[in-house]
Design an enzyme around this catalytic site. Structure first.
Site, short mmCIF file in Angstrom:
data_model
loop_
_atom_site.label_atom_id
_atom_site.label_comp_id
_atom_site.label_asym_id
_atom_site.label_seq_id
_atom_site.Cartn_x
_atom_site.Cartn_y
_atom_site.Cartn_z
N HIS A 128 -1.36 1.82 -0.37
CA HIS A 128 -2.09 2.95 0.24
C HIS A 128 -3.29 3.57 -0.63
CE1 HIS A 128 -2.23 7.41 1.78
NE2 HIS A 128 -2.45 7.39 0.57
N LYS A 150 5.43 -1.40 -0.83
CA LYS A 150 4.47 -0.41 -0.52
C LYS A 150 4.25 0.53 -1.90
CE LYS A 150 2.06 2.87 1.88
NZ LYS A 150 2.73 3.70 2.86
N HIS A 175 -5.66 1.81 4.79
CA HIS A 175 -6.52 3.10 5.22
C HIS A 175 -8.16 2.63 4.72
CE1 HIS A 175 -2.90 4.92 6.18
NE2 HIS A 175 -2.60 4.82 4.75
N ASP A 222 -0.51 2.97 11.43
CA ASP A 222 -0.06 4.25 11.07
C ASP A 222 0.79 5.06 12.11
OD1 ASP A 222 0.98 5.77 8.90
OD2 ASP A 222 -1.12 6.54 8.33
#
Length: 429
Positions: free
Chosen positions: A246, A205, A266, A338
């Site tokens: 992200h 990530k 997102h 999330d």
């Protein structure tokens, strides 16, 4: 002497946990959703052997001696998959209160949240961000049978720049606190990628832009440079790991896609150019929309820090508008929520948001089953109910193609042939 040897052998077998193989299971239900075609198959019969689906149409000879589980009129679906969770975090720890929570405490919270998530029908998750490799430990505990939970693809600490969304921004300068995943420059990010893989990360990530729940950064501003992200992606892919980025803002999305990441998380400010690039590169979008309304509705009660609430009030409506544009354009979608920004176990609320923004109920369900499995690289094992795949499945009372909120009322959960939830029908009034 021989009798004593046999007794010793049987004692060793018991000590090592060896046992006869579990009985085959014959599972019956009212109907089953084929998530690939959208067809509802009536009166399905699944033979489950050693935790996998052996066949969907067993003959009577094959089912002799099998344990029968009859779900009556319930509808079968594959186990759901959430591609963006934080099992070791909780809403009450957003902001400054997180400073008081130790990594061991987060790990114990994770055990609870894993059980709740599984019982909500999510038999697999991708956990993208945890302190102290607590998600790696949780994954291993679940795999060992120590605690119940979904299959976990864990990232460990997220990689980010100094002072960025994935760095610690809560402490005063004299404490000199730096996030575990912080690395700046090509050589440093390559080394950090190897390090998190060394300690158990299944996926990498990274933070490509600022965020909403971090102080003093802008969700629209990019953070890692292109060459840094390329180095991360190159090293991760070489070592067999995918990369989730992200990214709220357009520039950060574009740079991450050009660097070769596998998914954008997102995508709140996704624009037409980002959409074009994502379609060209086959990059998945993992929207996280359900949390927005919950967060704003509970901000005052839970005393979330005002700067974070102010950012959320701006980002949440923009995210819905822009992600809806990505839906219409046909960007590949994998469901993510999330979880931890809202209470764990409410994950299935995400499906309804997707249908509100333009996906059909089937497309929404596919985002949390077969498409999520493809993004995981596990489409041969998960995501649909087919022979040879894991017996990860759920059952609901009605038809989710007519009412997507049925997924929020899961009545039966099986993972790997083991039943974790079997909620009988409510009595007739």
């Amino acid at each position: 002497m021989a009798r004593r040897s046999y007794a010793l052998l049987f004692s060793l077998i018991a000590l090592l946990g060896w046992a006869e193989p579990a009985k085959p299971i014959l599972l019956r239900a009212g109907q089953m959703l084929d998530v690939k075609s959208g067809q509802l198959i009536q009166q399905p019969r699944l033979l489950i052997v050693d935790g996998k689906i052996k066949t969907l149409a067993p003959d009577e000879t094959a089912t002799q001696g099998a344990e029968v589980i009859d779900l009556g009129n319930l509808t079968l679906l594959p186990g759901l998959i959430d591609m963006h969770t934080h099992l070791t975090f909780s809403p009450e720890d957003i902001g400054y209160s997180s400073v008081a929570v130790s990594v061991p405490r987060e790990a114990l919270k994770g055990a609870r949240n894993a059980r709740v998530t599984l019982e909500a029908g999510f038999t697999a998750v991708r956990n993208v961000g945890a302190n102290g490799y607590a998600d790696v430990a949780l994954r291993d505990a679940i795999d060992a049978g120590d605690v119940p939970g979904p299959r976990v693809v864990a990232s460990g600490p997220a990689l980010g720049i100094t002072g960025g969304h994935c760095d610690d921004t809560l402490h005063a300068p004299e404490y000199k606190i730096v996030g575990e995943g912080v690395a700046d420059g090509v050589d440093a990010v390559r080394r950090k990628t190897r390090e998190v893989i060394k300690y158990g990360a299944d996926v990498i990530k990274i933070c490509s832009t600022g965020g909403v729940l971090s102080f003093r950064d802008d969700p629209k501003a990019s953070q890692y440079r292109l060459e840094e992200m390329k180095a991360i992606v190159e090293e991760a892919h070489r070592l067999g790991r995918k990369v989730a980025a992200h990214a709220h803002g357009g520039d950060g999305i574009k740079l991450a896609v050009l660097a070769g990441v596998d998914s954008i998380e997102h995508g709140s400010y996704i624009d037409d150019e980002s959409i074009r690039l994502m379609k060209e590169h086959g990059t998945y979008l993992v929207p996280t929309l359900f949390l927005g309304d919950w967060f704003l509705a509970n901000a005052e009660k839970l005393r979330f820090p005002l700067p974070l609430v102010a950012k959320a009030r701006v980002v949440v409506p923009e995210a819905r508008k822009n992600v809806a544009r990505a839906f219409r354009a046909g960007v590949k979608i994998a469901l993510g929520t999330d979880s931890a920004v809202y209470p764990h176990g409410l994950n299935a609320g995400e499906f309804a948001v997707y249908t509100q923004l333009g996906l059909s109920p089937l497309q929404s369900i596919q985002s949390g089953t077969i498409e999520a499995a493809r993004l995981l690289g596990k489409e041969q094992e998960l995501g649909s109910l087919e022979a040879g795949k894991y017996a990860d499945l759920i059952a609901v009372g009605g038809d989710p193609l007519k009412d997507i909120t049925e997924l929020q009322r899961v009545r039966f959960v099986m993972k790997g042939g083991v039943v974790y939830l079997n909620k009988p029908a409510a009595p007739a009034p």
